[in-house]
Design a protein around this motif. Structure first.
Motif, PDB file in Angstrom:
ATOM      1  N   ARG A 234       0.825  -1.215   0.000  1.00 17.84           N
ATOM      2  CA  ARG A 234       0.000   0.000   0.000  1.00 17.84           C
ATOM      3  C   ARG A 234       0.856   1.261   0.000  1.00 17.84           C
ATOM      4  NH1 ARG A 234      -3.279  -3.432   3.120  1.00 17.84           N
ATOM      5  NH2 ARG A 234      -2.143  -2.904   5.034  1.00 17.84           N
ATOM      6  N   ASP A 235       1.943   1.240   0.778  1.00 20.79           N
ATOM      7  CA  ASP A 235       2.834   2.404   0.793  1.00 20.79           C
ATOM      8  C   ASP A 235       3.466   2.632  -0.582  1.00 20.79           C
ATOM      9  OD1 ASP A 235       2.247   2.766   3.436  1.00 20.79           O
ATOM     10  OD2 ASP A 235       4.092   1.839   4.194  1.00 20.79           O
ATOM     11  N   SER A 236       3.893   1.542  -1.215  1.00 17.81           N
ATOM     12  CA  SER A 236       4.510   1.677  -2.539  1.00 17.81           C
ATOM     13  C   SER A 236       3.496   2.168  -3.569  1.00 17.81           C
ATOM     14  CB  SER A 236       5.089   0.332  -2.990  1.00 17.81           C
ATOM     15  OG  SER A 236       6.118  -0.087  -2.111  1.00 17.81           O
ATOM     16  N   LEU A 237       2.250   1.670  -3.453  1.00 17.54           N
ATOM     17  CA  LEU A 237       1.216   2.115  -4.382  1.00 17.54           C
ATOM     18  C   LEU A 237       0.921   3.599  -4.210  1.00 17.54           C
ATOM     19  CD1 LEU A 237      -0.825   1.366  -6.554  1.00 17.54           C
ATOM     20  CD2 LEU A 237      -2.448   0.757  -4.740  1.00 17.54           C
ATOM     21  N   ALA A 238       0.854   4.051  -2.947  1.00 16.31           N
ATOM     22  CA  ALA A 238       0.617   5.473  -2.707  1.00 16.31           C
ATOM     23  C   ALA A 238       1.774   6.307  -3.238  1.00 16.31           C
ATOM     24  CB  ALA A 238       0.427   5.706  -1.199  1.00 16.31           C
ATOM     25  N   ASP A 239       3.002   5.810  -3.049  1.00 19.85           N
ATOM     26  CA  ASP A 239       4.172   6.531  -3.554  1.00 19.85           C
ATOM     27  C   ASP A 239       4.152   6.596  -5.075  1.00 19.85           C
ATOM     28  OD1 ASP A 239       6.415   7.992  -3.222  1.00 19.85           O
ATOM     29  OD2 ASP A 239       7.737   6.325  -2.718  1.00 19.85           O
ATOM     30  N   MET A 240       3.750   5.483  -5.709  1.00 18.23           N
ATOM     31  CA  MET A 240       3.698   5.461  -7.161  1.00 18.23           C
ATOM     32  C   MET A 240       2.607   6.395  -7.684  1.00 18.23           C
ATOM     33  SD  MET A 240       3.643   2.155  -9.679  1.00 18.23           S
ATOM     34  CE  MET A 240       2.129   1.515  -8.977  1.00 18.23           C
ATOM     35  N   ARG A 241       1.479   6.434  -7.012  1.00 17.69           N
ATOM     36  CA  ARG A 241       0.424   7.370  -7.418  1.00 17.69           C
ATOM     37  C   ARG A 241       0.895   8.811  -7.303  1.00 17.69           C
ATOM     38  NH1 ARG A 241      -4.743   4.509  -4.387  1.00 17.69           N
ATOM     39  NH2 ARG A 241      -5.298   3.069  -6.092  1.00 17.69           N
ATOM     40  N   ARG A 242       1.660   9.102  -6.266  1.00 18.67           N
ATOM     41  CA  ARG A 242       2.180  10.453  -6.109  1.00 18.67           C
ATOM     42  C   ARG A 242       3.113  10.811  -7.261  1.00 18.67           C
ATOM     43  NH1 ARG A 242       6.735  12.028  -5.011  1.00 18.67           N
ATOM     44  NH2 ARG A 242       7.429   9.999  -4.305  1.00 18.67           N
ATOM     45  N   VAL A 243       3.978   9.860  -7.650  1.00 20.17           N
ATOM     46  CA  VAL A 243       4.900  10.117  -8.751  1.00 20.17           C
ATOM     47  C   VAL A 243       4.133  10.318 -10.049  1.00 20.17           C
ATOM     48  CG1 VAL A 243       6.756   9.141 -10.150  1.00 20.17           C
ATOM     49  CG2 VAL A 243       6.798   8.886  -7.664  1.00 20.17           C
TER      50      VAL A 243
END
Length: 391
Positions: A234-243
Motif C-alpha cells: 500500500r505504501d509503494s502504491l501510494a508513492d507510485m500514485r504520487r509520482v
C-alpha cells in the motif's frame, strides 16, 4: 510552461492585398501612369509637336508594366529609351519606379550603374537637342529618388524577413527547450518509478519468501510477514500514485488527486524498518544532517533507498548493512556498505538503471558516486553531494 515568442508585426491590409495581387498593382500603375502622362502631353500639345516621342511615352508605360517584375533590367532599358526620346517633352516618371524595382529585385550595385548610365545619356541628349545640360540634373534627381525608394523597400523587406527568421529561430529554440524539459521530466519520473517499484517489490519478495519459510514452523511470524507485505504494498502504491500525479495537468486533476510530500530524511527510519522486517540487517547512522533543503533531503533518501534495494536483491546472506549519512564541510556524504557475498561467480549488476539513476541524482548537486565490491566480500556505495548545489 514555455511562453510563445511574439510574432513579427503583421503588414497592413493594403500591403497584404498588394502582396496577394501583384498583377492588379501593375495594372493600376499603368492606368494611373497613362492618365497622368496623357494629361501632361495634351497640356504640352505634344501629340502635334512631337508625336513620336509622345507615343513612345505611352507605349513604354504598358511595356514596363508587363516587364517590371519579370525582367526589371529590360523594363529599365525600355523606360530609359522612351525617356531619352521624350527628353524635349519631359522625363519619364515611370523611370523612378523601374529604378526602385531594379534595386529591390536585381541589386543596389546594378541600380547605381544603370542610373549613372541613364543620367549620362540624359545629359548628352539634353545638351545636344535642347542645349540644356540641366536635363541631366533633373534626370539625376528623378533617378536618385528611385534609388532611395528602392533602398527603402529593400531595407524594409530585409528587416521584416529578419524579424520572421528571428521569430522562427526563437520558436525552434523554445520547442527544443520544451522537448528537453519533457525529456528531463521523463528521466526524473523514470528514476522515481524505478526507486519506488524496485524498493517495494524487493521488500515484498523478501517478506513473501520469509512468510513461506515460516508458515509451518512459526505461523504467527508468517502472518506478521504477510501483513507487512500488505503495508509495504500500500505504501509503494501510494508513492507510485504520487509520482504519476505529476503527469496529470489542470486544476481539476490537482484537486482530484492531492499529492503527498516528497520523502525526506525523517522517512529513513521507516525505510530501514521495512528492510529489517524483510530480513535485511540494516543499521542507520546519521549525524548533523538537519536543516537540509527539501530537494536535497529527498535525493539522499532516494540514494539510500536504491542502495538498500540493490543490497536486498544482490547481496547473499549479509550480516550487516551499514547506512551512514553525515555532513562534511559543505557536502553531504551517503555511505551504504554490506558484507554479503555475490550471488554467482561475479557480482550481478542487474539492468544498470539503478546506478545510472544514482549518478543522475548526484549530478544535480555536483556530486560524485563511487560503487564497487569491497574485500573480502560485500558491496559499497559512497555518494558525495554538495549541500550548496542546485536541483
Amino acid at each position: 510552461m514555455t511562453t510563445a515568442s511574439p510574432a513579427p508585426p503583421r503588414p497592413g491590409a493594403l500591403e497584404r492585398w498588394a502582396g496577394r495581387h501583384p498583377a492588379a498593382i501593375d495594372v493600376l500603375l499603368v492606368v494611373v501612369y497613362s492618365i497622368v502622362t496623357t494629361g501632361q502631353l495634351l497640356s504640352l500639345d505634344a501629340f502635334t509637336t512631337a508625336p513620336f516621342g509622345a507615343t513612345a511615352l505611352l507605349v513604354a508605360g504598358f511595356v514596363v508594366g508587363v516587364l517590371r517584375r519579370r525582367a526589371p533590367l529590360a523594363a529599365f532599358v525600355v523606360a530609359g529609351i522612351a525617356a531619352t526620346l521624350a527628353v524635349p517633352l519631359l522625363l519619364l516618371p515611370l523611370v523612378l519606379l523601374v529604378v526602385a524595382t531594379v534595386v529591390t529585385r536585381v541589386g543596389v550595385r546594378v541600380g547605381w550603374i544603370a542610373s549613372a548610365a541613364a543620367v549620362l545619356v540624359f545629359t548628352v541628349v539634353g545638351t545636344l537637342t535642347l542645349h540644356d545640360p540641366s536635363r541631366g540634373v533633373f534626370g539625376a534627381v528623378v533617378l536618385l529618388a528611385g534609388m532611395v525608394l528602392g533602398l527603402w523597400i529593400r531595407t524594409r523587406r530585409a528587416y521584416v524577413q529578419a524579424l520572421v527568421d528571428l521569430a522562427d529561430r526563437v520558436r525552434a529554440e523554445q520547442e527544443q527547450r520544451a522537448v528537453a524539459a519533457v525529456e528531463d521530466e521523463r528521466a526524473r519520473i523514470a528514476r522515481e518509478m524505478h526507486d519506488v517499484v524496485a524498493h517495494g517489490l524487493s521488500v515484498m519478495i523478501r517478506l513473501a519468501d520469509g512468510a513461506d519459510a515460516l508458515v509451518d514452523k512459526e505461523p504467527e511470524r508468517s502472518r506478521d510477514a504477510v501483513q507487512r507485505i500488505g503495508t509495504v504494498g500500500r505504501d509503494s502504491l501510494a508513492d507510485m500514485r504520487r509520482v504519476l500525479g505529476v503527469l496529470r495537468t489542470g486544476d481539476a486533476a490537482a484537486h482530484q488527486t492531492p499529492t503527498d510530500p516528497q520523502p525526506s530524511l525523517a522517512d529513513l527510519d521507516r525505510l530501514v524498518t521495512d528492510q529489517r522486517a524483510a530480513g535485511l540487517p540494516v543499521t542507520l547512522h546519521s549525524d548533523d544532517v538537519d536543516g537540509l533543503p527539501d530537494s536535497l533531503a529527498t535525493t539522499v533518501y532516494r540514494i539510500v533507498q536504491e542502495s538498500l534495494t540493490n543490497a536486498s536483491r544482490y547481496a547473499l546472506d549479509p550480516t550487516t548493512v551499514d547506512v551512514r549519512v553525515t555532513r562534511s564541510g559543505g557536502s553531504v556524504v551517503v555511505l551504504v556498505q554490506d558484507d554479503g557475498r555475490a550471488q554467482g561467480s561475479v557480482p550481478s549488476q542487474g539492468s544498470g538503471r539503478g546506478l545510472v539513476g544514482l549518478r543522475e541524482r548526484a549530478a544535480l548537486y555536483d556530486g560524485q558516486v563511487e560503487a564497487g565490491p569491497v574485500t573480502p566480500h560485500g558491496w559499497r556505495v559512497r555518494v558525495v553531494l554538495r549541500a550548496g548545489g542546485t536541483a
